[in-house]
Design a protein around this motif. Sequence first.
Motif, PDB file in Angstrom:
ATOM      1  N   THR A   1       0.849  -1.191   0.000  1.00 46.11           N
ATOM      2  CA  THR A   1       0.000   0.000   0.000  1.00 46.11           C
ATOM      3  C   THR A   1       0.889   1.247   0.000  1.00 46.11           C
ATOM      4  O   THR A   1       2.114   1.153   0.108  1.00 46.11           O
ATOM      5  CB  THR A   1      -0.893   0.053   1.252  1.00 46.11           C
ATOM      6  OG1 THR A   1      -0.069   0.277   2.417  1.00 46.11           O
ATOM      7  CG2 THR A   1      -1.680  -1.242   1.420  1.00 46.11           C
TER       8      THR A   1
ATOM      9  N   THR B   1      -6.308 -11.065   1.302  1.00 49.38           N
ATOM     10  CA  THR B   1      -6.244  -9.598   1.294  1.00 49.38           C
ATOM     11  C   THR B   1      -7.022  -9.029   2.468  1.00 49.38           C
ATOM     12  O   THR B   1      -6.546  -8.121   3.178  1.00 49.38           O
ATOM     13  CB  THR B   1      -6.802  -9.049  -0.033  1.00 49.38           C
ATOM     14  OG1 THR B   1      -6.022  -9.549  -1.116  1.00 49.38           O
ATOM     15  CG2 THR B   1      -6.755  -7.526  -0.049  1.00 49.38           C
ATOM     16  N   ASP B   2      -8.218  -9.560   2.698  1.00 46.23           N
ATOM     17  CA  ASP B   2      -9.030  -9.101   3.839  1.00 46.23           C
ATOM     18  C   ASP B   2      -8.305  -9.357   5.155  1.00 46.23           C
ATOM     19  O   ASP B   2      -8.306  -8.500   6.051  1.00 46.23           O
ATOM     20  CB  ASP B   2     -10.380  -9.818   3.847  1.00 46.23           C
ATOM     21  CG  ASP B   2     -11.303  -9.357   2.734  1.00 46.23           C
ATOM     22  OD1 ASP B   2     -11.071  -8.265   2.174  1.00 46.23           O
ATOM     23  OD2 ASP B   2     -12.255 -10.106   2.399  1.00 46.23           O
TER      24      ASP B   2
ATOM     25  N   CYS C   1      -5.494  -6.804   5.626  1.00 46.54           N
ATOM     26  CA  CYS C   1      -6.065  -5.485   5.934  1.00 46.54           C
ATOM     27  C   CYS C   1      -6.579  -5.439   7.374  1.00 46.54           C
ATOM     28  O   CYS C   1      -6.351  -4.466   8.106  1.00 46.54           O
ATOM     29  CB  CYS C   1      -7.199  -5.158   4.961  1.00 46.54           C
ATOM     30  SG  CYS C   1      -6.668  -4.800   3.275  1.00 46.54           S
TER      31      CYS C   1
ATOM     32  N   ASN D   1      -5.572  -2.985  10.462  1.00 45.32           N
ATOM     33  CA  ASN D   1      -6.617  -2.152  11.050  1.00 45.32           C
ATOM     34  C   ASN D   1      -6.796  -2.411  12.541  1.00 45.32           C
ATOM     35  O   ASN D   1      -7.280  -1.555  13.284  1.00 45.32           O
ATOM     36  CB  ASN D   1      -7.937  -2.372  10.318  1.00 45.32           C
ATOM     37  CG  ASN D   1      -7.887  -1.883   8.880  1.00 45.32           C
ATOM     38  OD1 ASN D   1      -7.029  -1.076   8.524  1.00 45.32           O
ATOM     39  ND2 ASN D   1      -8.809  -2.360   8.056  1.00 45.32           N
TER      40      ASN D   1
ATOM     41  N   ILE E   1      -7.080   0.585   6.319  1.00 48.83           N
ATOM     42  CA  ILE E   1      -6.953   0.267   4.901  1.00 48.83           C
ATOM     43  C   ILE E   1      -8.014  -0.745   4.496  1.00 48.83           C
ATOM     44  O   ILE E   1      -8.575  -1.459   5.328  1.00 48.83           O
ATOM     45  CB  ILE E   1      -5.553  -0.283   4.559  1.00 48.83           C
ATOM     46  CG1 ILE E   1      -5.256  -1.578   5.335  1.00 48.83           C
ATOM     47  CG2 ILE E   1      -4.478   0.767   4.799  1.00 48.83           C
ATOM     48  CD1 ILE E   1      -3.965  -2.277   4.901  1.00 48.83           C
TER      49      ILE E   1
END
Length: 517
Positions: free
Chosen positions: A251, A304-305, A308, A312, A319
């Motif tokens: 990112t 990906t989740d 993230c 977080n 993100i």
Amino acid sequence: MTFVAKGGECPFMEIEYDLLIVGGGINGAAIARDAAGRGARVMLVEQDDLAAHTSSASTKLIHGGLRYLEQYEFRLVAKALAERERLMRAAPHLIRPLEFVLPHDRGMRPVWMMRIGLFLYDHLGGRSSLPRSRAIRLDTDGYGSAIQSKYTQGYRYADCWGDDSRLVVANVQDAAEHGATVMTRTRCLSAQRHREGWTLSLQCADGTTKSVTARILVNATGSWAADFLPQRAGIPGAGTLRLIKGSHIVTRKLFDGEHAYILQNPDKRIVFAIPYEDEFTLIGTTDVEWQGAPDAVAIDATETDYLCESVNRWFTTQIAPRDVLWSFAGVRPLYDDATTNASEISRDYVLSLDHADGAAPVMSIFGGKITTHRALAEEVMDKLARHLPGLQSAWTGKAPLPGGDLGERGLAGLVADVQRVAGFLDEQTVRRLAQSYGSRVFAFLGTAKTMGDLGQSFGAGLTQAEVDYLLGNEWAQTADDILWRRSKLGLHMRAEEVEALKAYLADHARVEAKAAE
């Protein structure tokens, strides 16, 4: 004998090699280096580019593996920490100290466990040039600006960042300079075993096939290691693998500072958040069983989740999948030790030497981690020494890798030298070149006084002089080889710049092919 294959070249190799190594990842590269330096006649064969798979898909760390202490992997951690120290000396341009911040949540691991783990990590590898760990206050020590205010305690410890794919290239360069023959884009179609050696059929980049003989075969095919002998040699395999997918996301930069974060998760796994390429943050990794082809691996939405959510849980900046600029995934070929949890499978390596009934030896490598590649290679060659009379003794423990002979001034001194010699380059490019090539940066900077002296400029500081060096000295052939493995400039270049590079490479290949006619 040194041979660097270009384009479709595939000469007929009439000599008998001592070792034919199949696999151009970090383990195959390190074995080729060690063996060639001991005086063995070595051929290294790789079906794709060097470091094309697992060895370019790591978290870019040279570390002991703090979390492996929870699996009581004390021997592995001690070995890796000792190797970390050796590699810092061997390649100070490719491997650099990195400070890690470990925010603490009492609900995940108790304080006593954290302190014992960090104490062991400080001492298991013997004498270290890196600073010892210590407890910190996130709200007052300057490390907590990116962390949510509810987390006030944490720890700081030191490890190393490492350029994984360039480390592979450096090992192969050293192997070639000690006489090894290196063949990329070359497939091993079959291997026939005899009492006195092996006969192998190789398919070269131009589609032709050649026959090569070797006294010993080394199976360093990584994710293919369990299937290689049954499929290519028609003999039983020496072990089984668990293929574990590890995925990463990149990112925009999520925090200031040169330190990284190691983030705990409720499932007891950890995720790293690492400063990456000045403008970005690298986040990873996952541990997911993989059943597909090793060269067809990719991150999925669930991973990906997960990454993230890991960020977080700790960071003030939140993100989502839409913030991911790039992702990559690789398969870790771990020796199957029947462990149920993918995160708890040992990252240590297993070596299997088969020379039953007096037949020609074959060495298969299972598992391992990039940090221990040098030790693995040394152990392989020590085991093979009795089959190669006259082989010299181990030598890589104190020898620099190509570009690593920086002297007492170290990387900072080299950066200053590059700035002085090539003052027309911007600061970011100077640092990238010094960190990528070490002392060998002057091989293509030469006597250039202006950017124009380095030929065509492709963008992001990449010039024709550098590209030509990669083509002629580092086995690069495609834009992906250059932009994603020899460098990470793919993150910085516009689409039209990438197309200009591809056009140049196509022209170069046509010129090479015509010259070979």
